[in-house]
Design a protein around this motif. Structure first.
Motif, PDB file in Angstrom:
ATOM      1  N   VAL A 176      15.808 -11.009  19.173  1.00 52.36           N
ATOM      2  CA  VAL A 176      14.435 -10.514  19.263  1.00 52.36           C
ATOM      3  C   VAL A 176      13.496 -11.678  19.572  1.00 52.36           C
ATOM      4  O   VAL A 176      13.752 -12.815  19.179  1.00 52.36           O
ATOM      5  CB  VAL A 176      13.985  -9.825  17.951  1.00 52.36           C
ATOM      6  N   TYR A 177      12.418 -11.380  20.302  1.00 50.09           N
ATOM      7  CA  TYR A 177      11.404 -12.404  20.570  1.00 50.09           C
ATOM      8  C   TYR A 177      10.496 -12.463  19.341  1.00 50.09           C
ATOM      9  O   TYR A 177       9.911 -11.453  18.945  1.00 50.09           O
ATOM     10  CB  TYR A 177      10.597 -12.071  21.822  1.00 50.09           C
ATOM     11  N   ALA A 178      10.418 -13.631  18.710  1.00 48.97           N
ATOM     12  CA  ALA A 178       9.672 -13.736  17.453  1.00 48.97           C
ATOM     13  C   ALA A 178       8.849 -15.013  17.395  1.00 48.97           C
ATOM     14  O   ALA A 178       9.270 -16.056  17.909  1.00 48.97           O
ATOM     15  CB  ALA A 178      10.638 -13.693  16.269  1.00 48.97           C
ATOM     16  N   VAL A 179       7.686 -14.902  16.770  1.00 45.26           N
ATOM     17  CA  VAL A 179       6.800 -16.061  16.564  1.00 45.26           C
ATOM     18  C   VAL A 179       6.246 -16.011  15.136  1.00 45.26           C
ATOM     19  O   VAL A 179       6.298 -14.969  14.469  1.00 45.26           O
ATOM     20  CB  VAL A 179       5.617 -16.081  17.572  1.00 45.26           C
ATOM     21  N   ALA A 180       5.722 -17.119  14.683  1.00 46.17           N
ATOM     22  CA  ALA A 180       5.072 -17.170  13.365  1.00 46.17           C
ATOM     23  C   ALA A 180       3.766 -16.375  13.430  1.00 46.17           C
ATOM     24  O   ALA A 180       3.153 -16.259  14.502  1.00 46.17           O
ATOM     25  CB  ALA A 180       4.796 -18.618  12.985  1.00 46.17           C
ATOM     26  N   PRO A 181       3.303 -15.826  12.294  1.00 42.08           N
ATOM     27  CA  PRO A 181       2.060 -15.037  12.304  1.00 42.08           C
ATOM     28  C   PRO A 181       0.831 -15.834  12.738  1.00 42.08           C
ATOM     29  O   PRO A 181      -0.145 -15.255  13.210  1.00 42.08           O
ATOM     30  CB  PRO A 181       1.933 -14.547  10.857  1.00 42.08           C
ATOM     31  N   HIS A 182       0.870 -17.172  12.578  1.00 37.20           N
ATOM     32  CA  HIS A 182      -0.273 -17.989  13.005  1.00 37.20           C
ATOM     33  C   HIS A 182      -0.123 -18.505  14.440  1.00 37.20           C
ATOM     34  O   HIS A 182      -0.950 -19.272  14.926  1.00 37.20           O
ATOM     35  CB  HIS A 182      -0.493 -19.159  12.034  1.00 37.20           C
ATOM     36  N   HIS A 183       0.934 -18.086  15.138  1.00 40.78           N
ATOM     37  CA  HIS A 183       1.135 -18.477  16.537  1.00 40.78           C
ATOM     38  C   HIS A 183       0.189 -17.659  17.426  1.00 40.78           C
ATOM     39  O   HIS A 183      -0.061 -16.484  17.144  1.00 40.78           O
ATOM     40  CB  HIS A 183       2.597 -18.221  16.932  1.00 40.78           C
ATOM     41  N   PRO A 184      -0.340 -18.257  18.507  1.00 46.62           N
ATOM     42  CA  PRO A 184      -1.281 -17.530  19.375  1.00 46.62           C
ATOM     43  C   PRO A 184      -0.731 -16.199  19.922  1.00 46.62           C
ATOM     44  O   PRO A 184      -1.500 -15.276  20.168  1.00 46.62           O
ATOM     45  CB  PRO A 184      -1.548 -18.519  20.522  1.00 46.62           C
ATOM     46  N   GLY A 208       7.195 -11.150   6.469  1.00 50.69           N
ATOM     47  CA  GLY A 208       5.995 -11.440   7.255  1.00 50.69           C
ATOM     48  C   GLY A 208       5.883 -12.853   7.760  1.00 50.69           C
ATOM     49  O   GLY A 208       4.846 -13.252   8.309  1.00 50.69           O
ATOM     50  N   ARG A 209       6.949 -13.645   7.598  1.00 55.23           N
ATOM     51  CA  ARG A 209       6.891 -15.041   8.073  1.00 55.23           C
ATOM     52  C   ARG A 209       7.214 -15.154   9.563  1.00 55.23           C
ATOM     53  O   ARG A 209       6.985 -16.185  10.181  1.00 55.23           O
ATOM     54  CB  ARG A 209       7.839 -15.926   7.259  1.00 55.23           C
ATOM     55  N   LEU A 210       7.746 -14.082  10.128  1.00 54.39           N
ATOM     56  CA  LEU A 210       7.953 -13.993  11.573  1.00 54.39           C
ATOM     57  C   LEU A 210       7.448 -12.635  12.056  1.00 54.39           C
ATOM     58  O   LEU A 210       7.559 -11.641  11.340  1.00 54.39           O
ATOM     59  CB  LEU A 210       9.434 -14.124  11.942  1.00 54.39           C
ATOM     60  N   VAL A 211       6.901 -12.624  13.265  1.00 54.06           N
ATOM     61  CA  VAL A 211       6.420 -11.389  13.885  1.00 54.06           C
ATOM     62  C   VAL A 211       7.246 -11.143  15.152  1.00 54.06           C
ATOM     63  O   VAL A 211       7.348 -12.021  16.009  1.00 54.06           O
ATOM     64  CB  VAL A 211       4.920 -11.519  14.259  1.00 54.06           C
ATOM     65  N   VAL A 212       7.840  -9.957  15.235  1.00 52.09           N
ATOM     66  CA  VAL A 212       8.609  -9.596  16.434  1.00 52.09           C
ATOM     67  C   VAL A 212       7.652  -9.055  17.491  1.00 52.09           C
ATOM     68  O   VAL A 212       6.794  -8.221  17.196  1.00 52.09           O
ATOM     69  CB  VAL A 212       9.683  -8.530  16.107  1.00 52.09           C
ATOM     70  N   LYS A 213       7.797  -9.542  18.709  1.00 54.36           N
ATOM     71  CA  LYS A 213       6.947  -9.088  19.803  1.00 54.36           C
ATOM     72  C   LYS A 213       7.803  -8.453  20.902  1.00 54.36           C
ATOM     73  O   LYS A 213       8.843  -8.996  21.280  1.00 54.36           O
ATOM     74  CB  LYS A 213       6.172 -10.280  20.396  1.00 54.36           C
ATOM     75  N   LYS A 214       7.327  -7.329  21.412  1.00 53.59           N
ATOM     76  CA  LYS A 214       7.996  -6.718  22.575  1.00 53.59           C
ATOM     77  C   LYS A 214       7.621  -7.531  23.810  1.00 53.59           C
ATOM     78  O   LYS A 214       6.481  -7.987  23.953  1.00 53.59           O
ATOM     79  CB  LYS A 214       7.538  -5.273  22.758  1.00 53.59           C
ATOM     80  N   THR A 215       8.598  -7.717  24.694  1.00 52.77           N
ATOM     81  CA  THR A 215       8.330  -8.437  25.942  1.00 52.77           C
ATOM     82  C   THR A 215       8.703  -7.531  27.122  1.00 52.77           C
ATOM     83  O   THR A 215       9.408  -6.542  26.952  1.00 52.77           O
ATOM     84  CB  THR A 215       9.163  -9.729  26.040  1.00 52.77           C
ATOM     85  N   GLU A 216       8.212  -7.897  28.295  1.00 51.68           N
ATOM     86  CA  GLU A 216       8.538  -7.109  29.496  1.00 51.68           C
ATOM     87  C   GLU A 216      10.038  -7.119  29.772  1.00 51.68           C
ATOM     88  O   GLU A 216      10.578  -6.184  30.350  1.00 51.68           O
ATOM     89  CB  GLU A 216       7.773  -7.664  30.706  1.00 51.68           C
ATOM     90  N   ARG A 217      10.716  -8.175  29.328  1.00 51.95           N
ATOM     91  CA  ARG A 217      12.160  -8.284  29.578  1.00 51.95           C
ATOM     92  C   ARG A 217      12.980  -7.459  28.587  1.00 51.95           C
ATOM     93  O   ARG A 217      14.154  -7.226  28.817  1.00 51.95           O
ATOM     94  CB  ARG A 217      12.600  -9.751  29.474  1.00 51.95           C
ATOM     95  N   GLY A 218      12.356  -7.083  27.465  1.00 55.08           N
ATOM     96  CA  GLY A 218      13.092  -6.332  26.441  1.00 55.08           C
ATOM     97  C   GLY A 218      13.963  -7.256  25.599  1.00 55.08           C
ATOM     98  O   GLY A 218      14.071  -8.458  25.868  1.00 55.08           O
ATOM     99  N   HIS A 219      14.587  -6.694  24.549  1.00 58.30           N
ATOM    100  CA  HIS A 219      15.433  -7.495  23.660  1.00 58.30           C
ATOM    101  C   HIS A 219      16.807  -7.690  24.283  1.00 58.30           C
ATOM    102  O   HIS A 219      17.333  -6.812  24.950  1.00 58.30           O
ATOM    103  CB  HIS A 219      15.572  -6.813  22.293  1.00 58.30           C
ATOM    104  N   ARG A 220      17.367  -8.865  24.021  1.00 60.34           N
ATOM    105  CA  ARG A 220      18.688  -9.194  24.573  1.00 60.34           C
ATOM    106  C   ARG A 220      19.800  -8.822  23.609  1.00 60.34           C
ATOM    107  O   ARG A 220      19.667  -8.956  22.403  1.00 60.34           O
ATOM    108  CB  ARG A 220      18.774 -10.713  24.820  1.00 60.34           C
TER     109      ARG A 220
END
Length: 215
Positions: free
Chosen positions: A76-84, A159-171
């Protein structure tokens, strides 16, 4: 000698080593930490007897390497909650992702260029030595990218990571284990023991999924 890819559960590998040593084998055991194409290269170059966590399926490339499936790993594409990108509208476009630093695991291959996954041309990259280091960098907001779902889940839940949907989808990536030896090769008893353990569906699943021990 076992070549262990950085997506594989270290806890499960150590539990298997523990069971192996309980047999008081007349064999020394050596673990090699590898990543991406370096995991298979350690096997094909003769530096390892068994490679766990190989992708893609190596058996299609050479006749003296055998492989079996460990299972499929979801990323999954994931970033920290404080990431832009945490609050950016979904799905994230390649153009938007490309403006932000990616965290990548270095390929441990000795020769050649090695593999990369999901990096965009011109993107700033922070390269680390293992998947656990990559997870740590994501948690600190040092970059974004794909993480194994099973490794990220405990941090997504809290809540320490946020999953984001991307145009490429999950691998989804098929993961294998592989060993050397032609059809007539006599396997050493140590290798036979490890291959026997890997016949267990429970063991194969644990090698891909048991990452909760990482703090």
């Amino acid at each position: 000698t076992l070549a262990i890819d950085s997506v594989i559960s270290r806890t499960t590998v150590m539990e298997l080593c523990e069971a192996f040593f309980e047999l008081a084998p007349p064999t020394r055991l050596r673990l090699r930490d590898e990543a991406l194409s370096g995991t298979l290269e350690a096997l094909t170059s003769g530096q390892a007897d068994l490679a766990i966590g190989v992708t893609p399926d190596p058996a299609s490339n050479t006749s003296d390497v055998h492989s079996k499936s460990l299972g499929v790993m979801s990323f999954v594409y994931a970033v920290a909650p404080h990431h832009p990108l945490a609050n950016a509208p979904e799905p994230l476009s390649d153009a938007l992702i490309q403006q932000h630093r990616a965290v990548a695991v270095a390929d441990s291959v000795q020769r050649g260029r090695g593999l990369t996954f999901g990096l965009l041309s011109g993107q700033d990259v922070f390269t680390v030595g293992s998947m656990h280091a990559k997870l740590d960098a994501h948690l600190r907001g040092l970059g974004g990218g794909s993480l194994p779902r099973c490794m990220a889940d405990p941090y997504i839940d809290t809540g320490r990571l946020v999953v984001k949907k991307t145009e490429r989808g999950h691998r989804q990536v098929a993961i294998h284990y592989a060993w050397r030896g032609g059809k007539t090769a006599i396997r050493g008893r140590a290798l036979q023991w490890w291959l026997q353990q890997l016949e267990s569906a429970t063991t194969r699943a644990a090698l891909l999924e048991q990452h909760r021990g990482h703090s």
